[in-house]
Design a protein around this motif. Structure first.
Motif, short mmCIF file in Angstrom:
data_model
loop_
_atom_site.label_atom_id
_atom_site.label_comp_id
_atom_site.label_asym_id
_atom_site.label_seq_id
_atom_site.Cartn_x
_atom_site.Cartn_y
_atom_site.Cartn_z
N ASP A 109 6.74 29.20 -5.10
CA ASP A 109 8.02 28.49 -5.04
C ASP A 109 8.18 27.80 -3.70
OD1 ASP A 109 10.88 28.19 -6.27
OD2 ASP A 109 11.22 28.94 -4.24
N TRP A 110 7.79 28.46 -2.62
CA TRP A 110 7.93 27.87 -1.28
C TRP A 110 7.03 26.66 -1.11
CZ3 TRP A 110 5.09 27.14 3.26
CH2 TRP A 110 5.86 26.90 4.42
N PHE A 111 5.75 26.81 -1.49
CA PHE A 111 4.84 25.67 -1.39
C PHE A 111 5.26 24.56 -2.36
CE2 PHE A 111 1.71 28.82 0.34
CZ PHE A 111 1.55 28.21 1.57
N GLY A 112 5.75 24.95 -3.53
CA GLY A 112 6.20 23.95 -4.49
C GLY A 112 7.35 23.12 -3.96
N HIS A 113 8.27 23.75 -3.25
CA HIS A 113 9.38 23.01 -2.65
C HIS A 113 8.87 22.03 -1.59
CE1 HIS A 113 12.26 25.65 -4.67
NE2 HIS A 113 13.21 24.87 -4.21
N ARG A 114 7.89 22.41 -0.84
CA ARG A 114 7.35 21.50 0.17
C ARG A 114 6.69 20.30 -0.50
NH1 ARG A 114 6.85 23.24 5.39
NH2 ARG A 114 5.05 21.89 5.72
N PRO A 155 0.83 -1.21 0.00
CA PRO A 155 0.00 0.00 0.00
C PRO A 155 0.85 1.25 0.00
CG PRO A 155 -0.03 -1.06 2.15
CD PRO A 155 0.65 -2.01 1.22
N PRO A 156 0.40 2.32 -0.65
CA PRO A 156 1.18 3.56 -0.69
C PRO A 156 1.25 4.21 0.68
CG PRO A 156 -0.99 3.92 -1.63
CD PRO A 156 -0.88 2.44 -1.37
N THR A 157 2.19 5.13 0.80
CA THR A 157 2.35 5.86 2.04
C THR A 157 1.08 6.66 2.36
OG1 THR A 157 4.70 6.07 1.56
CG2 THR A 157 3.80 7.51 3.25
N VAL A 158 0.67 6.62 3.61
CA VAL A 158 -0.55 7.31 4.02
C VAL A 158 -0.33 8.83 3.88
CG1 VAL A 158 -2.13 7.73 5.93
CG2 VAL A 158 -1.13 5.45 5.60
N GLN A 159 -1.30 9.48 3.25
CA GLN A 159 -1.22 10.92 3.05
C GLN A 159 -1.59 11.63 4.34
OE1 GLN A 159 -3.75 12.30 -0.05
NE2 GLN A 159 -3.50 14.46 0.46
N THR A 160 -0.73 12.52 4.79
CA THR A 160 -0.99 13.27 6.01
C THR A 160 -1.76 14.54 5.70
OG1 THR A 160 1.09 14.51 5.86
CG2 THR A 160 1.17 12.37 6.98
N ASP A 161 -2.35 15.12 6.75
CA ASP A 161 -3.10 16.37 6.58
C ASP A 161 -2.18 17.50 6.13
OD1 ASP A 161 -5.36 15.04 7.37
OD2 ASP A 161 -5.24 15.66 9.47
N GLN A 162 -0.94 17.51 6.62
CA GLN A 162 -0.02 18.57 6.25
C GLN A 162 0.30 18.53 4.77
OE1 GLN A 162 1.29 21.15 8.27
NE2 GLN A 162 1.76 21.85 6.19
N VAL A 163 0.50 17.33 4.22
CA VAL A 163 0.79 17.19 2.79
C VAL A 163 -0.39 17.68 1.96
CG1 VAL A 163 1.29 15.55 0.94
CG2 VAL A 163 2.39 15.28 3.17
N ALA A 164 -1.60 17.26 2.32
CA ALA A 164 -2.78 17.69 1.59
C ALA A 164 -2.97 19.20 1.67
CB ALA A 164 -4.02 16.97 2.12
N GLU A 165 -2.68 19.77 2.84
CA GLU A 165 -2.83 21.21 2.99
C GLU A 165 -1.81 21.97 2.13
OE1 GLU A 165 -1.63 23.38 6.73
OE2 GLU A 165 -3.82 23.51 6.92
N ASP A 166 -0.58 21.51 2.10
CA ASP A 166 0.44 22.15 1.25
C ASP A 166 0.03 22.11 -0.22
OD1 ASP A 166 2.04 22.75 3.40
OD2 ASP A 166 3.29 20.96 3.21
N GLU A 167 -0.54 21.01 -0.65
CA GLU A 167 -0.94 20.89 -2.05
C GLU A 167 -2.10 21.83 -2.36
OE1 GLU A 167 0.40 16.19 -2.59
OE2 GLU A 167 -1.72 16.76 -2.72
N ARG A 168 -3.08 21.91 -1.45
CA ARG A 168 -4.21 22.83 -1.68
C ARG A 168 -3.74 24.28 -1.70
NH1 ARG A 168 -6.84 19.39 2.05
NH2 ARG A 168 -6.46 20.93 3.71
N PHE A 169 -2.85 24.63 -0.79
CA PHE A 169 -2.34 25.99 -0.75
C PHE A 169 -1.59 26.33 -2.04
CE2 PHE A 169 -2.13 26.33 4.17
CZ PHE A 169 -3.51 26.42 4.19
N LEU A 170 -0.80 25.39 -2.55
CA LEU A 170 -0.06 25.64 -3.78
C LEU A 170 -1.02 25.87 -4.95
CD1 LEU A 170 2.48 25.76 -5.53
CD2 LEU A 170 2.41 23.26 -5.66
N LEU A 171 -2.06 25.05 -5.05
CA LEU A 171 -3.02 25.21 -6.14
C LEU A 171 -3.76 26.54 -6.02
CD1 LEU A 171 -4.46 21.57 -6.22
CD2 LEU A 171 -2.93 22.62 -7.90
N ALA A 172 -4.06 26.94 -4.79
CA ALA A 172 -4.75 28.22 -4.59
C ALA A 172 -3.87 29.39 -5.01
CB ALA A 172 -5.16 28.36 -3.11
N VAL A 173 -2.58 29.33 -4.67
CA VAL A 173 -1.67 30.40 -5.06
C VAL A 173 -1.52 30.46 -6.57
CG1 VAL A 173 0.73 31.19 -4.94
CG2 VAL A 173 -0.43 30.39 -2.88
#
Length: 390
Positions: A274-279, A176-194
């Motif tokens: 760029d910052w969110f993308g690096h995360r 099974p793939p690595t469990v996605q954490t809330d922090q990872v999902a939040e970083d991705e949403r923030f990047l898409l919003a920016v």
């Protein structure tokens, strides 16, 4: 009894009966043995042979001092070894002249074991870096694993090059793939919003960020829509993004709903793409490293794979990590690593590889081998197969 244990006992018994067999086992090291007592004894036999033990120059039957001194030397490094066990090893050797083949079996087991251990180390480093938000540890472990695979390929006498496995994946690959954490999902949403709010920010991440870097497949497909609009030079806002998502079927197949898309687009997030993308990229690198480590370990635990195929399949399993690592270097302005090359040198394969291959395939029949195409070193003077002890 496991075949690997039988092979370890047989190769040690052959050397105890005929020390000259060590001249055919120069590619075998003590740490290739699984049991510590076997490691210590083989190391002692090599040391006595290298020091010119008196038994090597004795005429007639092999003196018993060869066995006694080897056991005494090995006792300095391991407990529980007795002369009785040494004679058990001698009895476990069916044919002395088959020692190179027994040694090859030992090396095969060591290759599987070593690759599995380093794959576990890479997986542990990936998990630790994912928690701490770093990548230095996992990059070092990936370099170590690649170096180990290259070294083992040379010892085995094969050319290290990535080769994809053939056939259907085994059950060991179904991890099974690595469990996605809330922090990872939040970083991705923030990047898409920016990126939606600041379309010019796509220029900061488009060169190194890919849809596959998103842990959430829906976020990855949404980023693909943004990349398509950016590539075509079309305006980016919540309406054009919704239209592109509909054209790509994200709304009809249930990947996204209009409300979910609106929540991403309307999320006013101050910050740098760029910052969110690096995360997001860091998460992708550690996640890919963990997946590659699991794949390499599954290969190493498959006893059916011969070492040459195992090494090349393991190198192929590391290719996705190398690709993400290259883009990570681009994102940080670092020089990209040189890709692995497997082109043979102009002078032919390295001598060490030739020696390993010949040692693994020494003919046992009395028939004369075909004429060699190049110079072959003269074999050492052979001692009678069974000298015995007195």
């Amino acid at each position: 009894m496991h075949p690997l244990l039988s092979a370890e006992q047989a190769v040690l018994g052959a050397v105890l009966l005929d020390p000259d067999q060590l001249s055919h086992l120069g590619w075998l090291a003590p740490d290739h043995f699984y049991r510590p007592v076997h490691q210590a004894l083989f190391g002692a036999l090599r040391k006595l042979h290298g020091d010119g033990h008196p038994a090597l120059s004795a005429d007639g039957p092999l003196p018993l001092s060869w066995v006694i001194d080897a056991v005494d030397e090995a006792r300095l490094h391991v407990r529980g070894l007795t002369s009785v066990y040494a004679h058990t090893l001698i009895q476990a050797c069916p044919r002395i002249e088959h020692a190179p083949v027994y040694g090859r079996m030992v090396l095969e087991g060591a290759i599987h074991r070593t690759i599995a251990q380093h794959a576990i180390g890479l997986h542990q480093a990936a998990r630790a870096d994912a928690v701490q938000g770093e990548v230095e540890r996992v990059l070092r472990r990936a370099d170590v694993l690649t170096g180990v695979l290259t070294d083992l390929a040379r010892r085995w006498g094969t050319d290290p090059r990535p080769v994809a496995p053939t056939g259907a994946p085994t059950a060991a690959w179904a991890v099974p793939p690595t469990v996605q954490t809330d922090q990872v999902a939040e970083d991705e949403r923030f990047l898409l919003a920016v990126l939606t709010e600041q379309p010019r920010a796509m220029d900061e991440v488009a060169a190194w960020l890919r849809p596959g870097d998103f842990a959430d497949p829906a976020h990855g497909r949404l980023y693909r829509c943004l990349s398509a609009l950016h590539h075509r030079g079309e305006p980016i806002d919540r309406i054009t993004l919704l239209w592109e998502a509909q054209r790509r079927g994200l709304l009809s197949d249930g990947t996204l709903s209009g409300e979910q898309l609106a929540a991403v687009c309307d999320g006013m997030v101050p910050g740098s793409a760029d910052w969110f993308g690096h995360r997001v990229m860091r998460h992708s690198l550690t996640r890919t490293a963990a997946a590659s480590a699991r794949a390499v370990r599954a290969l190493a635990e498959d006893e059916v794979l011969v070492p040459g195929r195992l090494i090349n399949h393991a190198l192929h399993a590391l290719d996705p990590l190398a690709e993400v690592r290259t883009r990570w270097a681009i994102a940080n302005g670092s020089p990209t690593r040189k890709p692995r090359t497997s082109a043979p040198s102009a002078g032919g394969p390295p001598p060490a590889r030739v020696q390993a291959a010949r040692a693994r395939s020494t003919p046992l029949a009395a028939a004369s081998p075909p004429a060699p195409t190049g110079p072959i070193p003269a074999p050492a003077a052979a001692r009678p197969p069974a000298r015995g002890h007195h």
